[in-house]
Design an enzyme around this catalytic site. Structure first.
Site, mmCIF file in Angstrom:
data_model
loop_
_atom_site.group_PDB
_atom_site.id
_atom_site.type_symbol
_atom_site.label_atom_id
_atom_site.label_comp_id
_atom_site.label_asym_id
_atom_site.label_seq_id
_atom_site.Cartn_x
_atom_site.Cartn_y
_atom_site.Cartn_z
ATOM 1 N N ASP A 51 0.837 -1.203 0.000
ATOM 2 C CA ASP A 51 0.000 0.000 0.000
ATOM 3 C C ASP A 51 0.871 1.252 0.000
ATOM 4 O O ASP A 51 0.363 2.377 -0.048
ATOM 5 C CB ASP A 51 -1.011 -0.006 1.160
ATOM 6 C CG ASP A 51 -0.340 -0.094 2.520
ATOM 7 O OD1 ASP A 51 0.902 -0.162 2.579
ATOM 8 O OD2 ASP A 51 -1.061 -0.079 3.533
ATOM 9 N N GLU A 189 9.028 -4.334 10.574
ATOM 10 C CA GLU A 189 9.472 -3.043 10.047
ATOM 11 C C GLU A 189 10.025 -2.173 11.167
ATOM 12 O O GLU A 189 9.357 -1.948 12.189
ATOM 13 C CB GLU A 189 8.296 -2.334 9.341
ATOM 14 C CG GLU A 189 8.682 -0.975 8.772
ATOM 15 C CD GLU A 189 7.716 -0.425 7.726
ATOM 16 O OE1 GLU A 189 6.779 -1.150 7.318
ATOM 17 O OE2 GLU A 189 7.911 0.736 7.316
HETATM 18 O O1 KIV Z 1 3.592 -1.138 1.612
HETATM 19 C C1 KIV Z 1 4.777 -1.501 1.656
HETATM 20 O O2 KIV Z 1 5.598 -1.178 0.792
HETATM 21 C C2 KIV Z 1 5.200 -2.333 2.792
HETATM 22 C C3 KIV Z 1 6.660 -2.635 2.939
HETATM 23 C C4 KIV Z 1 7.401 -1.441 3.396
HETATM 24 C C5 KIV Z 1 6.896 -3.807 3.798
HETATM 25 O O3 KIV Z 1 4.393 -2.730 3.562
#
Ligand code: KIV
Length: 271
Positions: A51, A189
């Site tokens: 997202d 994260e």
């Molecule tokens: O939306 C995204 O790009 C993510 C990553 C940073 C893991 O969730």
């Protein structure tokens, strides 16, 4: 024997076995056909239709505004390109929290309308019911703990999470729960590397880190960040593998100059 080298197609089982076999898992985001095709050809294991498309593709400040329909549009393009990689799609904000039936419907729409292979949800115990309901429909789930950008207005900043023992303990318990109920992997994260290492070694399912140190079972970065297309975002964990933003700028400036100077097209470039 290498699990991922032998696999013609990366499945959630392959990802799970890679951990057991001590093989690192590579994951990158992609949001469109052209980029996903290059990423897939490069041999990536997992493509995440994140997202983060809300920021990278649409220019929003956060991941909150992107809709389910928009995620499905991006996922459809990526699925058309991915011949080998496992394609995982983020359930966007507001489509799974607080109502497990709605969560299941959102996950089913993604799987049915895009052809993706799995979904990712942010959070721990507070979304357990939603995750269990999705899993019970046979849809593989990737978890996401630590800095969960859909909760940015709760956190207030994008700084490292779980530095304090109370939050670290919640993360330990949530990670174990996600693994125990059947998630095939969990993203960590921006958490301390030592905590990520400890929790990774205690879990059956693989962990995939972004700003969570070298001992996660795999790593993920946002494609446009690691290629240097986006330039304003420079956290410590981000290794830039290219400077494409500058190269693109230079190429486009040259084109503009050539058009203005009537240097393009040349005789050889016309019919
Ligand atoms: O939306 C995204 O790009 C993510 C990553 C940073 C893991 O969730």
């Amino acid at each position: 024997m290498s699990v991922h080298k032998d696999a013609k197609r990366i499945t959630t089982q392959v990802v799970y076995e890679m951990k057991q076999n001590g093989e690192k898992i590579s994951m990158l985001t992609a949001y469109d056909y052209t980029m996903a095709k290059i990423v897939d050809q490069a041999g990536i294991d997992i493509i995440l239709v994140g997202d983060s498309a809300s920021n990278v593709m649409a220019g929003h400040e956060t991941t909150l505004p992107i809709t389910l329909n928009q995620m499905i549009y991006h996922a459809q393009a990526v699925v058309r390109a991915a011949k080998r990689a496992l394609v995982v799609v983020d359930l966007p904000f507001g489509t799974y929290q607080g109502n497990s039936k709605e969560a299941l419907n959102s996950a089913i729409r993604i799987m049915k309308e895009s052809g993706a292979h799995a979904v990712k949800l942010e959070g721990g115990r507070e979304i357990r019911e939603s995750i269990e309901r999705i899993l019970s429909a046979g849809i593989p789930v990737m978890g996401h703990l630590g800095l969960t950008p859909q909760s940015i207005y709760k956190f207030g900043t994008y700084t490292v999470r779980a530095k304090e023992e109370v939050e670290a303990q919640v993360l330990r318990e949530d990670a174990k729960m996600l693994s125990d109920i059947g998630c095939f992997s969990v993203v960590f994260e921006k958490i301390p590397a030592q905590l990520a290492a400890e929790v990774t070694s205690s879990m059956d399912c693989p962990t995939i880190g972004i700003g969570a140190g070298a001992d996660c079972n795999g790593q993920v970065l946002v494609l446009h960040d690691m290629l240097g297309i986006t330039q304003e975002f420079s956290p410590r964990f981000l290794r830039r593998y290219s400077n494409l933003g500058e190269q693109m700028l230079g190429a486009i400036k040259n084109y503009v100059q050539d058009v203005r100077a009537s240097d393009f097209p040349s005789k050889d470039e016309q019919y």
